[in-house]
Design a protein around this motif. Sequence first.
Motif, mmCIF file in Angstrom:
data_model
loop_
_atom_site.group_PDB
_atom_site.id
_atom_site.type_symbol
_atom_site.label_atom_id
_atom_site.label_comp_id
_atom_site.label_asym_id
_atom_site.label_seq_id
_atom_site.Cartn_x
_atom_site.Cartn_y
_atom_site.Cartn_z
ATOM 1 N N MET A 1 -0.065 -2.481 8.584
ATOM 2 C CA MET A 1 -0.739 -3.175 7.472
ATOM 3 C C MET A 1 -1.489 -2.162 6.601
ATOM 4 S SD MET A 1 -1.123 -6.260 6.250
ATOM 5 C CE MET A 1 -1.019 -7.583 7.436
ATOM 6 N N ILE A 2 -1.243 -2.197 5.298
ATOM 7 C CA ILE A 2 -1.926 -1.288 4.372
ATOM 8 C C ILE A 2 -3.246 -1.942 3.944
ATOM 9 C CG2 ILE A 2 -1.773 -0.077 2.165
ATOM 10 C CD1 ILE A 2 1.327 -0.341 2.423
ATOM 11 N N ARG A 3 -4.332 -1.277 4.289
ATOM 12 C CA ARG A 3 -5.662 -1.834 3.987
ATOM 13 C C ARG A 3 -6.147 -1.298 2.628
ATOM 14 N NH1 ARG A 3 -8.976 -3.262 7.952
ATOM 15 N NH2 ARG A 3 -10.558 -1.696 7.459
ATOM 16 N N ILE A 4 -6.636 -2.214 1.781
ATOM 17 C CA ILE A 4 -6.931 -1.857 0.385
ATOM 18 C C ILE A 4 -8.338 -2.275 -0.034
ATOM 19 C CG2 ILE A 4 -6.192 -2.252 -2.023
ATOM 20 C CD1 ILE A 4 -3.404 -3.006 -0.830
ATOM 21 N N VAL A 5 -9.012 -1.394 -0.788
ATOM 22 C CA VAL A 5 -10.269 -1.743 -1.468
ATOM 23 C C VAL A 5 -9.994 -1.678 -2.968
ATOM 24 C CG1 VAL A 5 -12.568 -0.860 -2.095
ATOM 25 C CG2 VAL A 5 -11.938 -1.077 0.306
ATOM 26 N N ILE A 6 -10.432 -2.712 -3.698
ATOM 27 C CA ILE A 6 -10.231 -2.754 -5.153
ATOM 28 C C ILE A 6 -11.588 -2.728 -5.859
ATOM 29 C CG2 ILE A 6 -9.228 -4.044 -7.091
ATOM 30 C CD1 ILE A 6 -7.544 -5.588 -5.054
ATOM 31 N N ALA A 7 -11.695 -1.907 -6.897
ATOM 32 C CA ALA A 7 -12.926 -1.892 -7.715
ATOM 33 C C ALA A 7 -12.553 -2.141 -9.173
ATOM 34 C CB ALA A 7 -13.640 -0.552 -7.572
ATOM 35 N N GLU A 8 -13.104 -3.208 -9.717
ATOM 36 C CA GLU A 8 -12.779 -3.623 -11.097
ATOM 37 C C GLU A 8 -13.951 -4.443 -11.594
ATOM 38 O OE1 GLU A 8 -11.836 -4.634 -14.452
ATOM 39 O OE2 GLU A 8 -10.054 -3.683 -13.618
ATOM 40 N N ASP A 9 -14.519 -4.081 -12.768
ATOM 41 C CA ASP A 9 -15.722 -4.794 -13.203
ATOM 42 C C ASP A 9 -15.428 -6.129 -13.891
ATOM 43 O OD1 ASP A 9 -14.721 -3.505 -15.441
ATOM 44 O OD2 ASP A 9 -16.687 -3.139 -16.322
ATOM 45 N N GLN A 10 -14.174 -6.395 -14.234
ATOM 46 C CA GLN A 10 -13.837 -7.718 -14.775
ATOM 47 C C GLN A 10 -13.479 -8.629 -13.604
ATOM 48 O OE1 GLN A 10 -10.870 -7.417 -17.909
ATOM 49 N NE2 GLN A 10 -11.786 -5.508 -18.603
ATOM 50 N N ARG A 11 -14.365 -9.565 -13.301
ATOM 51 C CA ARG A 11 -14.227 -10.355 -12.068
ATOM 52 C C ARG A 11 -12.915 -11.143 -11.992
ATOM 53 N NH1 ARG A 11 -18.971 -10.440 -9.119
ATOM 54 N NH2 ARG A 11 -20.700 -9.464 -10.237
ATOM 55 N N MET A 12 -12.472 -11.651 -13.126
ATOM 56 C CA MET A 12 -11.240 -12.435 -13.107
ATOM 57 C C MET A 12 -10.053 -11.565 -12.703
ATOM 58 S SD MET A 12 -9.616 -14.809 -16.108
ATOM 59 C CE MET A 12 -10.995 -15.924 -16.278
ATOM 60 N N LEU A 13 -10.017 -10.366 -13.264
ATOM 61 C CA LEU A 13 -8.943 -9.432 -12.946
ATOM 62 C C LEU A 13 -9.051 -8.966 -11.491
ATOM 63 C CD1 LEU A 13 -6.495 -7.988 -14.073
ATOM 64 C CD2 LEU A 13 -7.989 -6.198 -14.940
ATOM 65 N N LEU A 14 -10.278 -8.772 -11.037
ATOM 66 C CA LEU A 14 -10.511 -8.364 -9.647
ATOM 67 C C LEU A 14 -9.946 -9.414 -8.691
ATOM 68 C CD1 LEU A 14 -11.897 -6.416 -7.608
ATOM 69 C CD2 LEU A 14 -13.990 -7.724 -7.924
ATOM 70 N N GLY A 15 -10.257 -10.691 -8.981
ATOM 71 C CA GLY A 15 -9.759 -11.795 -8.145
ATOM 72 C C GLY A 15 -8.243 -11.875 -8.184
ATOM 73 N N ALA A 16 -7.663 -11.727 -9.380
ATOM 74 C CA ALA A 16 -6.205 -11.827 -9.537
ATOM 75 C C ALA A 16 -5.496 -10.702 -8.787
ATOM 76 C CB ALA A 16 -5.840 -11.784 -11.014
ATOM 77 N N LEU A 17 -6.019 -9.481 -8.917
ATOM 78 C CA LEU A 17 -5.411 -8.339 -8.217
ATOM 79 C C LEU A 17 -5.467 -8.535 -6.708
ATOM 80 C CD1 LEU A 17 -6.760 -5.172 -10.086
ATOM 81 C CD2 LEU A 17 -4.373 -5.738 -9.722
ATOM 82 N N GLY A 18 -6.644 -8.991 -6.239
ATOM 83 C CA GLY A 18 -6.821 -9.222 -4.804
ATOM 84 C C GLY A 18 -5.834 -10.255 -4.289
ATOM 85 N N SER A 19 -5.683 -11.370 -5.017
ATOM 86 C CA SER A 19 -4.765 -12.437 -4.595
ATOM 87 C C SER A 19 -3.318 -11.960 -4.592
ATOM 88 C CB SER A 19 -4.877 -13.648 -5.529
ATOM 89 O OG SER A 19 -6.211 -14.073 -5.581
ATOM 90 N N LEU A 20 -2.930 -11.219 -5.638
ATOM 91 C CA LEU A 20 -1.547 -10.719 -5.730
ATOM 92 C C LEU A 20 -1.201 -9.808 -4.557
ATOM 93 C CD1 LEU A 20 -1.146 -9.825 -9.509
ATOM 94 C CD2 LEU A 20 0.362 -11.312 -8.196
ATOM 95 N N LEU A 21 -2.119 -8.892 -4.242
ATOM 96 C CA LEU A 21 -1.826 -7.938 -3.168
ATOM 97 C C LEU A 21 -1.882 -8.605 -1.789
ATOM 98 C CD1 LEU A 21 -3.644 -4.787 -4.567
ATOM 99 C CD2 LEU A 21 -1.194 -5.240 -4.521
ATOM 100 N N ASP A 22 -2.761 -9.602 -1.646
ATOM 101 C CA ASP A 22 -2.828 -10.330 -0.373
ATOM 102 C C ASP A 22 -1.546 -11.110 -0.087
ATOM 103 O OD1 ASP A 22 -5.164 -9.612 0.949
ATOM 104 O OD2 ASP A 22 -6.407 -11.003 -0.210
ATOM 105 N N LEU A 23 -0.785 -11.424 -1.140
ATOM 106 C CA LEU A 23 0.492 -12.139 -0.957
ATOM 107 C C LEU A 23 1.564 -11.246 -0.335
ATOM 108 C CD1 LEU A 23 0.741 -14.093 -4.349
ATOM 109 C CD2 LEU A 23 0.300 -15.068 -2.089
ATOM 110 N N GLU A 24 1.377 -9.925 -0.446
ATOM 111 C CA GLU A 24 2.355 -8.988 0.134
ATOM 112 C C GLU A 24 2.186 -8.984 1.653
ATOM 113 O OE1 GLU A 24 4.592 -7.297 -1.757
ATOM 114 O OE2 GLU A 24 3.757 -8.164 -3.594
#
Length: 199
Positions: A1-24
Motif C-alpha cells: 500500500m502506497i501511503r500518501i500525505v497531501i498538502a493543498e490550501d484550497q480545501r475543495m481541491l484537497l478533499g477531491a484529491l484525497g478521495s480520488l487517490l483513496d479510490l485506487e
Amino acid sequence: MIRIVIAEDQRMLLGALGSLLDLEEDMEVVGKATNGEEALTLVRKHKPDICIFDIEMPLKTGLDAAEELRDDPCKVIVLTTFARSGYFERARKAEVSGYLLKDSPSEDLANSIRTIMDGRRIYAPELVDLAFDNQNPLTEREGQVLKLIADGKTTKEIAKQLYITNGTVRNYVSVILDKLEVSNRIEAISKFKEKGWNK
C-alpha cells in the motif's frame, strides 16, 4: 500500500484529491494539510511514501517543505498551476521526484505515483521545455553584482565589497541590462526575481 500525505490550501481541491487517490486499490491517503508547516508535521508523524505538495501555501510553501524533506525517504511530488521555470529549477534542486501541473488528467497522477515509487522521476513536459528555454544568462559575478544592487548597495559600495573599481561595476551593470534585455536596474532586479534566478 502506497501511503500518501497531501498538502493543498484550497480545501475543495484537497478533499477531491484525497478521495480520488483513496479510490485506487494500492493507495491510502494518511494525512491532509492546508499549509507546508502542517504537511511537515504529518510527514514526521505518518512517515508516508509520497507527499504531494501545492507550491503556493501559507506558513511554508510546497517548495520550502520539499527542501526540508530533501534527505527524507518520503518522495515529493509538486502539483501546481504554475509552469514557472524558477519554481521548476528550485524543485529540481530540492530533488523532488515529480513536478506535475494541476490541469493534467486525474489518472495521470495515480500513474505518476506508481512510476515514482519504482524509482523514476516525472516532470511535466512543458516544464522541461521551459527550463531549457530559460537558462540564467548572467555569469556568477554578474549575478553577485545584481544581488548587491537589489540589496540597495551603491556602485561605490559594490566596488568596495567585490574589490573592483567603480568603472568595472558600471561595466557589469551595462552588460547585465544588455543580457536581460531591460533598460534599468529596477527592471533587471524584477526580471531576475520573476525568473527565479535569484535562488
